[in-house]
Design a protein around this motif. Sequence first.
Motif, mmCIF file in Angstrom:
data_model
loop_
_atom_site.group_PDB
_atom_site.id
_atom_site.type_symbol
_atom_site.label_atom_id
_atom_site.label_comp_id
_atom_site.label_asym_id
_atom_site.label_seq_id
_atom_site.Cartn_x
_atom_site.Cartn_y
_atom_site.Cartn_z
ATOM 1 N N GLY A 96 9.527 3.561 4.999
ATOM 2 C CA GLY A 96 8.980 2.942 6.199
ATOM 3 C C GLY A 96 8.027 1.834 5.796
ATOM 4 O O GLY A 96 8.366 0.940 5.015
ATOM 5 N N ARG A 97 6.803 1.913 6.279
ATOM 6 C CA ARG A 97 5.795 0.912 5.916
ATOM 7 C C ARG A 97 4.984 1.299 4.682
ATOM 8 O O ARG A 97 4.169 0.520 4.199
ATOM 9 C CB ARG A 97 4.847 0.694 7.090
ATOM 10 C CG ARG A 97 5.520 0.076 8.320
ATOM 11 C CD ARG A 97 4.489 -0.192 9.405
ATOM 12 N NE ARG A 97 5.093 -0.825 10.575
ATOM 13 C CZ ARG A 97 4.410 -1.172 11.666
ATOM 14 N NH1 ARG A 97 3.105 -0.928 11.731
ATOM 15 N NH2 ARG A 97 5.032 -1.750 12.680
ATOM 16 N N LYS A 98 5.219 2.515 4.204
ATOM 17 C CA LYS A 98 4.447 2.991 3.052
ATOM 18 C C LYS A 98 5.043 2.473 1.751
ATOM 19 O O LYS A 98 6.204 2.729 1.441
ATOM 20 C CB LYS A 98 4.405 4.517 3.031
ATOM 21 C CG LYS A 98 3.584 5.085 1.881
ATOM 22 C CD LYS A 98 3.601 6.602 1.878
ATOM 23 C CE LYS A 98 2.799 7.153 0.705
ATOM 24 N NZ LYS A 98 2.839 8.636 0.670
ATOM 25 N N ARG A 99 4.248 1.773 0.991
ATOM 26 C CA ARG A 99 4.679 1.286 -0.316
ATOM 27 C C ARG A 99 4.462 2.386 -1.351
ATOM 28 O O ARG A 99 3.368 2.914 -1.501
ATOM 29 C CB ARG A 99 3.869 0.058 -0.723
ATOM 30 C CG ARG A 99 4.288 -0.524 -2.066
ATOM 31 C CD ARG A 99 3.298 -1.550 -2.555
ATOM 32 N NE ARG A 99 2.006 -0.935 -2.843
ATOM 33 C CZ ARG A 99 0.957 -1.598 -3.301
ATOM 34 N NH1 ARG A 99 1.026 -2.897 -3.497
ATOM 35 N NH2 ARG A 99 -0.179 -0.975 -3.559
ATOM 36 N N VAL A 100 5.521 2.737 -2.078
ATOM 37 C CA VAL A 100 5.417 3.730 -3.143
ATOM 38 C C VAL A 100 5.453 3.057 -4.510
ATOM 39 O O VAL A 100 4.618 3.325 -5.367
ATOM 40 C CB VAL A 100 6.561 4.771 -3.033
ATOM 41 C CG1 VAL A 100 6.462 5.797 -4.156
ATOM 42 C CG2 VAL A 100 6.520 5.463 -1.676
ATOM 43 N N ALA B 117 16.708 2.041 -4.760
ATOM 44 C CA ALA B 117 15.525 1.186 -4.747
ATOM 45 C C ALA B 117 15.657 0.125 -3.657
ATOM 46 O O ALA B 117 16.762 -0.187 -3.217
ATOM 47 C CB ALA B 117 15.335 0.532 -6.108
ATOM 48 N N ASP B 118 14.535 -0.430 -3.241
ATOM 49 C CA ASP B 118 14.542 -1.508 -2.257
ATOM 50 C C ASP B 118 14.536 -2.884 -2.917
ATOM 51 O O ASP B 118 14.518 -3.907 -2.230
ATOM 52 C CB ASP B 118 13.330 -1.376 -1.330
ATOM 53 C CG ASP B 118 13.422 -0.135 -0.459
ATOM 54 O OD1 ASP B 118 14.522 0.165 0.028
ATOM 55 O OD2 ASP B 118 12.391 0.548 -0.283
ATOM 56 N N GLY B 119 14.557 -2.893 -4.230
ATOM 57 C CA GLY B 119 14.615 -4.157 -4.958
ATOM 58 C C GLY B 119 14.469 -3.912 -6.438
ATOM 59 O O GLY B 119 14.106 -2.825 -6.876
#
Length: 228
Positions: free
Chosen positions: A13-17, A54-56
Amino acid sequence: MRLEIREIRKYYGRKRVLEKITLTAEPGQCTGIVGANGCGKSTLLRILAGAERADGGSILIDGKEIGRGREAAEHIGYIPQESVLIPELTVMDNFRLWTGFGDRRENQKNLENLCSQFEIRPFYREKVKNLSGGMRKRAGIVCALIHGPSLLLMDEPSAALDLVFKEELKGYIREFTQKGGSVILCSHDAGELALCKSLWAIWDGTAYRVPEKMPVDEMVAEYMRQSR
């Protein structure tokens, strides 16, 4: 086998891990990752194992970018914190599922050696749901090693193991790296981290190289304190 991780990012979501995680794991070495609970260590290993997307960023093995699924699985053995075994099946039946991936004959040979090394035979025919935590952990470690991976991803691998098998596992890591294999180890255990040639800390979503002169016990104490 050389592993390169380039700018891996992960959000829930909006949380960066994880934010642009970049590090390398060299062949014949154990690379350690430390950090406070919830910092993203386990998430990073799941991404490397192909269990999560992964998102990138990119992952390269010996200079070649790999994707998810079979391509990554051919190289990687993954030992997560949670059990990978099917509780309703016996240990033997779980192993049968794992030996079916790749070269069955070679896998069976590896399995026989691993069962001896980690003393699996006494509970080989027991259902997983009836095993102690340590027995499940040992069987799970064997599953990750059956197909002879060249890279091991280990997330708190000695959790639930007694002292004898903790030493057995450390001996296996030494043997594995001496043969040219690569290990990425997430741990809070100073004895395990002492096996590592290089150490990285994840802090605020980013990976930092730990200074070589920093004592292992001091480093572990620091990141355990941050996790509280």
